[in-house]
Design a protein around this motif. Structure first.
Motif, short mmCIF file in Angstrom:
data_model
loop_
_atom_site.label_atom_id
_atom_site.label_comp_id
_atom_site.label_asym_id
_atom_site.label_seq_id
_atom_site.Cartn_x
_atom_site.Cartn_y
_atom_site.Cartn_z
N GLU A 184 0.84 -1.20 0.00
CA GLU A 184 0.00 0.00 0.00
C GLU A 184 0.87 1.25 0.00
O GLU A 184 1.84 1.36 0.76
CB GLU A 184 -0.93 0.02 1.21
CG GLU A 184 -1.92 1.19 1.19
CD GLU A 184 -2.88 1.17 2.37
OE1 GLU A 184 -3.95 1.79 2.26
OE2 GLU A 184 -2.58 0.52 3.39
N ASP A 185 0.51 2.21 -0.84
CA ASP A 185 1.21 3.48 -0.90
C ASP A 185 1.08 4.19 0.45
O ASP A 185 -0.01 4.25 1.03
CB ASP A 185 0.63 4.34 -2.02
CG ASP A 185 1.33 5.67 -2.15
OD1 ASP A 185 2.43 5.70 -2.70
OD2 ASP A 185 0.75 6.68 -1.68
N THR A 186 2.19 4.74 0.93
CA THR A 186 2.19 5.38 2.25
C THR A 186 1.20 6.53 2.32
O THR A 186 0.48 6.68 3.32
CB THR A 186 3.60 5.89 2.59
OG1 THR A 186 4.51 4.79 2.57
CG2 THR A 186 3.63 6.52 3.98
N GLU A 187 1.15 7.35 1.28
CA GLU A 187 0.22 8.48 1.28
C GLU A 187 -1.23 8.01 1.31
O GLU A 187 -2.07 8.62 1.97
CB GLU A 187 0.46 9.36 0.05
CG GLU A 187 1.77 10.14 0.11
CD GLU A 187 1.91 11.13 -1.02
OE1 GLU A 187 0.94 11.29 -1.79
OE2 GLU A 187 2.98 11.75 -1.14
N MET A 188 -1.53 6.89 0.62
CA MET A 188 -2.89 6.36 0.63
C MET A 188 -3.24 5.81 2.00
O MET A 188 -4.38 5.93 2.47
CB MET A 188 -3.03 5.28 -0.43
CG MET A 188 -3.05 5.79 -1.86
SD MET A 188 -4.37 7.03 -2.13
CE MET A 188 -5.83 6.06 -1.76
N GLU A 189 -2.25 5.20 2.67
CA GLU A 189 -2.49 4.68 4.02
C GLU A 189 -2.81 5.82 4.98
O GLU A 189 -3.75 5.74 5.79
CB GLU A 189 -1.26 3.91 4.51
CG GLU A 189 -1.42 3.31 5.89
CD GLU A 189 -0.20 2.50 6.30
OE1 GLU A 189 -0.02 2.30 7.52
OE2 GLU A 189 0.56 2.06 5.41
N ILE A 190 -2.04 6.90 4.89
CA ILE A 190 -2.29 8.07 5.74
C ILE A 190 -3.66 8.67 5.44
O ILE A 190 -4.43 9.00 6.35
CB ILE A 190 -1.18 9.12 5.53
CG1 ILE A 190 0.15 8.60 6.05
CG2 ILE A 190 -1.54 10.44 6.21
CD1 ILE A 190 1.34 9.45 5.70
N PHE A 191 -3.99 8.79 4.14
CA PHE A 191 -5.28 9.36 3.73
C PHE A 191 -6.43 8.50 4.24
O PHE A 191 -7.45 9.02 4.71
CB PHE A 191 -5.33 9.48 2.22
CG PHE A 191 -6.61 10.06 1.69
CD1 PHE A 191 -6.88 11.41 1.82
CD2 PHE A 191 -7.56 9.25 1.07
CE1 PHE A 191 -8.07 11.95 1.34
CE2 PHE A 191 -8.74 9.78 0.59
CZ PHE A 191 -9.00 11.13 0.72
N ARG A 192 -6.25 7.18 4.16
CA ARG A 192 -7.30 6.26 4.62
C ARG A 192 -7.59 6.47 6.10
O ARG A 192 -8.75 6.55 6.52
CB ARG A 192 -6.87 4.83 4.36
CG ARG A 192 -7.65 3.77 5.14
CD ARG A 192 -7.37 2.38 4.64
NE ARG A 192 -5.96 2.03 4.69
CZ ARG A 192 -5.34 1.55 5.77
NH1 ARG A 192 -6.01 1.43 6.90
NH2 ARG A 192 -4.07 1.20 5.72
N ARG A 193 -6.54 6.59 6.90
CA ARG A 193 -6.73 6.78 8.33
C ARG A 193 -7.31 8.15 8.66
O ARG A 193 -8.09 8.30 9.60
CB ARG A 193 -5.39 6.56 9.05
CG ARG A 193 -4.97 5.09 9.02
CD ARG A 193 -3.60 4.85 9.60
NE ARG A 193 -3.28 3.43 9.55
CZ ARG A 193 -2.08 2.92 9.73
NH1 ARG A 193 -1.07 3.74 9.98
NH2 ARG A 193 -1.87 1.62 9.65
N GLN A 194 -6.94 9.14 7.88
CA GLN A 194 -7.52 10.47 8.08
C GLN A 194 -9.01 10.45 7.80
O GLN A 194 -9.80 11.04 8.55
CB GLN A 194 -6.82 11.48 7.17
CG GLN A 194 -5.39 11.79 7.57
CD GLN A 194 -4.71 12.74 6.59
OE1 GLN A 194 -5.26 13.06 5.53
NE2 GLN A 194 -3.51 13.19 6.92
#
Length: 406
Positions: A184-194
């Motif tokens: 998983e792309d790191t930015e997508m992981e952060i966005f998902r949690r946000q």
């Protein structure tokens, strides 16, 4: 002459002392229950700041600082990455900010975040993964949009989420907010949690009336740790019903990825001064009373490079996005020898443009009439050429952060 005190007198004195202590205790309890720092902040129209930590295995998985201004009912949220690299004075070295986290005593961690953002944090709410499961179940689920199907299977776990609008129960929410996949792309992981955090916050707002029941509130509050008593928590949640989640975004504290002592860390731009300026400007935006529709949306920005410095427009665009601006176009100007930086604006809000100009210390501002301002409601906007609210033309007097010598 000796003073004699009979047993009966001593008993009366002791009883009187007990009554006085009980009375004082009742008065103190009533005062404590009625006194609420949230209500005081609302009455004095002060900014309210709350630290939220979602904790997994005694470490912060997600850390958010919510800023809320009662006067305008506006909110901003900052995401603090755990691998943010800071010079931490207590250990006298550059290290991850989450190295300071102690689940039983978060003061040091909170203090580092306060120094990073340049603000004081009023309240804190710490939610463990197990507590999150119970919270979501008590909220009767959290609704969230999942853009594409998630499926992962290994020897230990099966992770499966369908695409589309989904209501997650406690177990699913706990998994969704904490899982991490190698591909998983790191930015997508952060966005998902946000997005999950915003959905959780929205559900809390929707269920607020239910938690005015003292028994329900007591049970709910037992699922997380906080520096607030139950009455203050309820005051906070009552004020949060004014938050418009659809108009609330989360800004990640960014920086440059560097290797420090064998680990990859995010080093804040400009030694941390940039994020403090972003927070300061955000505070001003929250408190600014602007009439009309402009405050309810982001200013759109076009950045043009009018110099011979390669990549200047792109780096400037990244910086402006950190401030929350919507950069919709990056390009070269018609020539590369402009001496002065110019702001051309068509936004209709001089106050917001001035705030933008202050970010880069630019005083060379030109107002351009926007033909879209005079369009009727019946006009089809796709028939008109859309221009950004602001065109920023970078000249030689722009040093990558500020305009020098307007």
């Amino acid at each position: 002459m000796k003073l004699k005190i009979f047993k009966g007198d001593a008993s009366v004195l002791l009883l009187a002392l007990i009554i006085i202590l009980i009375t004082l205790g009742i008065i103190f309890s009533i005062f404590t229950f009625r006194s609420c720092p949230v209500e005081d902040a609302v009455a004095e129209n002060r900014l309210i700041t709350v630290l939220f930590v979602i904790e997994d295995d005694k470490m912060p998985l997600s850390t958010y600082v919510l800023m809320y201004y009662p006067g305008t009912k506006r909110t901003a949220i900052f995401d603090i990455p755990g691998d943010l690299g800071l010079l931490i004075s207590r250990i006298n070295r550059v290290d991850r900010i989450d190295r300071m986290y102690d689940p039983l005593r978060i003061n040091n961690y909170e203090s580092e975040i306060e120094k990073l953002l340049g603000i004081d944090i009023n309240f804190s709410i710490i939610i463990t993964k197990e507590g999150l499961v119970s919270i979501v179940d008590m909220l009767e689920g959290v609704e969230i949009f999942i853009p594409s199907r998630v499926f992962h299977w290994d020897e230990d776990d099966i992770i499966l989420f369908p695409s589309g609008m989904t209501i997650l129960d406690g177990d699913k929410a706990g998994l969704y907010a904490t899982y991490s996949l190698p591909h998983e792309d790191t930015e997508m992981e952060i966005f998902r949690r946000q997005r999950f955090f915003l959905s959780y916050l929205n559900r809390q707002i929707q269920m607020n009336e239910y938690f005015k029941n003292r028994s329900a509130a007591k049970t709910y509050n037992s699922f997380f740790r906080s520096n607030m008593n139950q009455h203050t928590l309820m005051c906070l949640f009552n004020e949060f019903v004014n938050i418009d989640i659809d108009r609330t975004s989360i800004q990640s504290v960014g920086g440059t990825l560097r290797e420090v002592s064998g680990q990859m860390l995010i080093i804040p731009h400009w030694d941390g001064t940039l994020i403090r300026e972003i927070v300061l400007q955000t505070s001003g935006t929250l408190t600014r009373d602007v009439e009309g529709h402009m405050i309810d949306r982001l200013l759109t920005i076009e950045v043009l490079n009018g110099t011979s410095i390669n990549g200047l427009a792109g780096r400037t665009a990244e910086m402006l996005r950190s401030f929350g601006y919507d950069v919709i176009a990056i390009s070269n100007a018609d020539r590369n020898n402009y001496d002065s930086t110019v702001i051309v604006h068509r936004s209709g809000s001089d106050d917001l443009v001035k705030a933008f100009a202050d970010v880069i210390r630019c005083t060379n501002i030109i107002r351009e009439v926007n033909p879209l301002d005079d369009l009727t409601d019946d006009f089809m906007f796709h028939n008109a050429e859309y221009k950004a609210d602001i065109t920023l033309l970078l000249g030689r007097n722009f040093n990558g952060r500020f305009v020098v010598g307007n």
